[in-house]
Scaffold this active site. Structure first.
Site, PDB file in Angstrom:
ATOM      1  N   ASN A   6      -5.146  -2.192   2.117  1.00  0.00           N
ATOM      2  CA  ASN A   6      -4.414  -0.802   2.618  1.00  0.00           C
ATOM      3  C   ASN A   6      -5.261   0.618   2.245  1.00  0.00           C
ATOM      4  O   ASN A   6      -5.746   0.816   1.407  1.00  0.00           O
ATOM      5  CB  ASN A   6      -3.075  -0.627   1.523  1.00  0.00           C
ATOM      6  CG  ASN A   6      -2.241   0.566   1.588  1.00  0.00           C
ATOM      7  OD1 ASN A   6      -2.697   1.500   1.891  1.00  0.00           O
ATOM      8  ND2 ASN A   6      -0.744   0.424   1.353  1.00  0.00           N
ATOM      9  N   HIS A   9      -5.273   5.610   0.775  1.00  0.00           N
ATOM     10  CA  HIS A   9      -5.761   6.481  -0.116  1.00  0.00           C
ATOM     11  C   HIS A   9      -7.186   7.042   0.512  1.00  0.00           C
ATOM     12  O   HIS A   9      -7.665   8.020   0.045  1.00  0.00           O
ATOM     13  CB  HIS A   9      -6.065   6.024  -1.450  1.00  0.00           C
ATOM     14  CG  HIS A   9      -4.689   5.697  -1.934  1.00  0.00           C
ATOM     15  ND1 HIS A   9      -3.708   6.781  -2.290  1.00  0.00           N
ATOM     16  CD2 HIS A   9      -3.915   4.495  -2.621  1.00  0.00           C
ATOM     17  CE1 HIS A   9      -2.650   6.147  -2.685  1.00  0.00           C
ATOM     18  NE2 HIS A   9      -2.710   4.732  -3.003  1.00  0.00           N
ATOM     19  N   HIS A  42       0.630   2.972   5.543  1.00  0.00           N
ATOM     20  CA  HIS A  42       1.885   3.475   5.214  1.00  0.00           C
ATOM     21  C   HIS A  42       2.357   5.015   5.919  1.00  0.00           C
ATOM     22  O   HIS A  42       1.665   5.980   5.530  1.00  0.00           O
ATOM     23  CB  HIS A  42       2.149   3.526   3.821  1.00  0.00           C
ATOM     24  CG  HIS A  42       3.971   3.667   3.607  1.00  0.00           C
ATOM     25  ND1 HIS A  42       4.261   3.453   2.333  1.00  0.00           N
ATOM     26  CD2 HIS A  42       4.859   3.948   4.055  1.00  0.00           C
ATOM     27  CE1 HIS A  42       5.561   3.939   2.199  1.00  0.00           C
ATOM     28  NE2 HIS A  42       5.991   4.022   3.270  1.00  0.00           N
ATOM     29  N   ARG A  44       4.385   7.664   5.694  1.00  0.00           N
ATOM     30  CA  ARG A  44       5.798   8.024   5.011  1.00  0.00           C
ATOM     31  C   ARG A  44       6.274   9.197   5.771  1.00  0.00           C
ATOM     32  O   ARG A  44       5.573   9.940   6.555  1.00  0.00           O
ATOM     33  CB  ARG A  44       5.356   8.403   3.372  1.00  0.00           C
ATOM     34  CG  ARG A  44       4.599   7.466   2.850  1.00  0.00           C
ATOM     35  CD  ARG A  44       4.253   8.089   1.258  1.00  0.00           C
ATOM     36  NE  ARG A  44       5.382   7.983   0.750  1.00  0.00           N
ATOM     37  CZ  ARG A  44       5.851   7.265  -0.395  1.00  0.00           C
ATOM     38  NH1 ARG A  44       5.113   6.291  -0.823  1.00  0.00           N
ATOM     39  NH2 ARG A  44       7.069   7.410  -1.030  1.00  0.00           N
ATOM     40  N   ARG A  48       2.362  12.148   3.663  1.00  0.00           N
ATOM     41  CA  ARG A  48       1.478  12.799   2.475  1.00  0.00           C
ATOM     42  C   ARG A  48       0.128  12.189   2.770  1.00  0.00           C
ATOM     43  O   ARG A  48      -0.804  12.976   2.134  1.00  0.00           O
ATOM     44  CB  ARG A  48       2.043  12.515   1.248  1.00  0.00           C
ATOM     45  CG  ARG A  48       1.919  11.034   0.817  1.00  0.00           C
ATOM     46  CD  ARG A  48       2.389  10.759  -0.626  1.00  0.00           C
ATOM     47  NE  ARG A  48       3.725  11.121  -0.765  1.00  0.00           N
ATOM     48  CZ  ARG A  48       4.468  10.454  -1.901  1.00  0.00           C
ATOM     49  NH1 ARG A  48       3.842   9.802  -2.771  1.00  0.00           N
ATOM     50  NH2 ARG A  48       5.800  10.616  -2.198  1.00  0.00           N
ATOM     51  N   GLU A  69       3.408  -0.173   7.136  1.00  0.00           N
ATOM     52  CA  GLU A  69       4.576  -0.067   6.188  1.00  0.00           C
ATOM     53  C   GLU A  69       5.233   1.238   6.535  1.00  0.00           C
ATOM     54  O   GLU A  69       4.932   2.379   6.880  1.00  0.00           O
ATOM     55  CB  GLU A  69       3.910   0.255   4.909  1.00  0.00           C
ATOM     56  CG  GLU A  69       3.551  -0.891   3.907  1.00  0.00           C
ATOM     57  CD  GLU A  69       2.910  -0.403   2.620  1.00  0.00           C
ATOM     58  OE1 GLU A  69       3.444   0.607   2.246  1.00  0.00           O
ATOM     59  OE2 GLU A  69       2.089  -1.217   2.370  1.00  0.00           O
ATOM     60  N   THR A 100       5.322   3.355  -3.771  1.00  0.00           N
ATOM     61  CA  THR A 100       6.728   2.502  -3.410  1.00  0.00           C
ATOM     62  C   THR A 100       7.130   2.160  -4.838  1.00  0.00           C
ATOM     63  O   THR A 100       6.463   1.176  -5.518  1.00  0.00           O
ATOM     64  CB  THR A 100       6.385   1.399  -2.531  1.00  0.00           C
ATOM     65  OG1 THR A 100       5.676   1.807  -1.485  1.00  0.00           O
ATOM     66  CG2 THR A 100       7.652   0.978  -1.948  1.00  0.00           C
ATOM     67  N   GLU A 150       7.297  -9.485   1.521  1.00  0.00           N
ATOM     68  CA  GLU A 150       6.184  -9.572   0.765  1.00  0.00           C
ATOM     69  C   GLU A 150       6.738  -9.378  -0.453  1.00  0.00           C
ATOM     70  O   GLU A 150       7.454  -8.275  -0.931  1.00  0.00           O
ATOM     71  CB  GLU A 150       5.508  -8.060   1.255  1.00  0.00           C
ATOM     72  CG  GLU A 150       4.336  -7.720   0.239  1.00  0.00           C
ATOM     73  CD  GLU A 150       3.497  -6.691   0.760  1.00  0.00           C
ATOM     74  OE1 GLU A 150       3.234  -6.357   2.197  1.00  0.00           O
ATOM     75  OE2 GLU A 150       2.891  -5.703   0.054  1.00  0.00           O
ATOM     76  N   HIS A 189       0.958  -4.912  -4.348  1.00  0.00           N
ATOM     77  CA  HIS A 189       1.426  -3.627  -5.250  1.00  0.00           C
ATOM     78  C   HIS A 189       0.787  -4.016  -6.611  1.00  0.00           C
ATOM     79  O   HIS A 189       1.070  -4.714  -7.185  1.00  0.00           O
ATOM     80  CB  HIS A 189       2.884  -3.241  -5.256  1.00  0.00           C
ATOM     81  CG  HIS A 189       3.068  -1.865  -5.191  1.00  0.00           C
ATOM     82  ND1 HIS A 189       2.924  -1.248  -6.451  1.00  0.00           N
ATOM     83  CD2 HIS A 189       3.415  -0.949  -4.441  1.00  0.00           C
ATOM     84  CE1 HIS A 189       3.111  -0.073  -6.274  1.00  0.00           C
ATOM     85  NE2 HIS A 189       3.535   0.174  -5.072  1.00  0.00           N
TER      86      HIS A 189
HETATM   87  N1  PXP Z   1       2.114  -3.565  -0.133  1.00  0.00           N
HETATM   88  C1  PXP Z   1       3.141  -2.360  -0.254  1.00  0.00           C
HETATM   89  C2  PXP Z   1       4.504  -2.884   0.526  1.00  0.00           C
HETATM   90  C3  PXP Z   1       2.927  -1.311  -0.625  1.00  0.00           C
HETATM   91  O1  PXP Z   1       3.905  -0.402  -0.714  1.00  0.00           O
HETATM   92  C4  PXP Z   1       1.653  -0.819  -1.306  1.00  0.00           C
HETATM   93  C5  PXP Z   1       1.197   0.516  -1.682  1.00  0.00           C
HETATM   94  O2  PXP Z   1       1.313   1.480  -0.517  1.00  0.00           O
HETATM   95  C6  PXP Z   1       0.827  -2.048  -1.384  1.00  0.00           C
HETATM   96  C7  PXP Z   1       1.014  -3.317  -0.837  1.00  0.00           C
HETATM   97  C8  PXP Z   1      -0.446  -1.740  -2.001  1.00  0.00           C
HETATM   98  O3  PXP Z   1      -0.440  -1.407  -3.359  1.00  0.00           O
HETATM   99  P1  PXP Z   1      -1.661  -0.904  -4.048  1.00  0.00           P
HETATM  100  O4  PXP Z   1      -2.079   0.424  -3.571  1.00  0.00           O
HETATM  101  O5  PXP Z   1      -0.908  -0.686  -5.425  1.00  0.00           O
HETATM  102  O6  PXP Z   1      -2.853  -2.167  -4.042  1.00  0.00           O
END
Ligand code: PXP
Length: 239
Positions: A6, A9, A42, A44, A48, A69, A100, A150, A189
């Protein structure tokens, strides 16, 4: 087991200064070079981090399958139908949350989700539902026709080590049940090197989606080594 990275960031850093760098597209290209199997972004509603243009560029200009996402809102569903990512992961979204929080209320929003799952599936997009480890919710996912779930690993990953056993048991039972229902099982997550050992005890996992911990690690050692560390750590998963 596959690793989806992901890259939200990377965009968070860019948005913090309103610059054009660092570019999540460059991050995706490095993910591919390091051997990751997919990327997740994602979009959003508050934009952001990831912006609309990022999603189009991530679909067109890099080689890894894109997992988009998104919340189940009309304007974002329209974008998904235009972009046609390999996969859409439907997530709940709250404006003020840091990330999330919790899985989708599939039972409470069954009709609206069913319509969206139908539209996206018809467009050839694999739809995944981000859900807590709850058996009734898994059955509802099956009933609305989603092929993939997921599992939200956040409660387990964020818990104190001595409170984790019961949460891990729930994840294991949910993964077994989802597999019995014929659903493909992903998880994500809060996963990091410290809590990964427990996650690897969860059966039937197809893909782990990991963001924050890999991007944080990248700050110190670079993206490719950070992804390689994670790929090494999951390589002996037996399902
Ligand atoms: N899966 C989903 C559905 C998420 O919303 C997120 C966070 O955006 C992640 C995975 C990845 O989570 P993390 O950044 O905590 O590894």
């Amino acid at each position: 087991m596959k690793l989806g990275v992901n890259i939200d960031h990377v965009a968070t850093l860019r948005q913090a200064r309103g610059t054009v760098y660092p570019d999540p597209l460059d991050a995706a290209i490095l993910c591919a070079r390091a051997g990751a199997h997919g990327i997740t972004a994602h979009l959003r509603e508050d934009r952001r981090h990831i912006q609309d243009d990022d999603i189009y560029r991530l679909k067109e200009l890099q080689s890894l399958p894109l997992n988009l996402e998104m919340a189940n809102v009309e304007s974002i569903v329209e974008i998904a139908l235009r972009v046609r990512p390999a996969e859409v992961c439907l997530v709940p979204e709250k404006r003020q949350e840091l990330t999330t929080e919790g899985g989708l209320d599939v039972i409470g929003h069954f009709d609206a989700l069913k319509e969206t799952v139908g539209c996206l599936s018809e467009a050839g997009i694999e739809v995944s539902m981000f859900v807590d480890a709850d058996i009734e919710t898994l059955v509802a996912c099956k009933d609305l026709g989603a092929p993939t779930i997921e599992l939200h690993t956040g409660s387990y990953c964020d818990a104190e080590p001595n409170a984790r056993a019961i949460l891990l048991e729930k994840l294991i039972r949910a993964a077994d049940h989802a597999n019995d229902l014929g659903l493909k099982v992903n998880a994500g997550h809060g996963i990091n090197m410290e809590n990964l050992g427990g996650i690897l005890c969860v059966p039937h996992l197809n893909t782990l989606n990991i963001g924050h911990s890999i991007i944080c690690r990248s700050v110190f050692i670079g993206m490719e080594p950070a992804i390689n560390e994670m790929l090494d750590a999951i390589q002996d998963y037996e399902g």
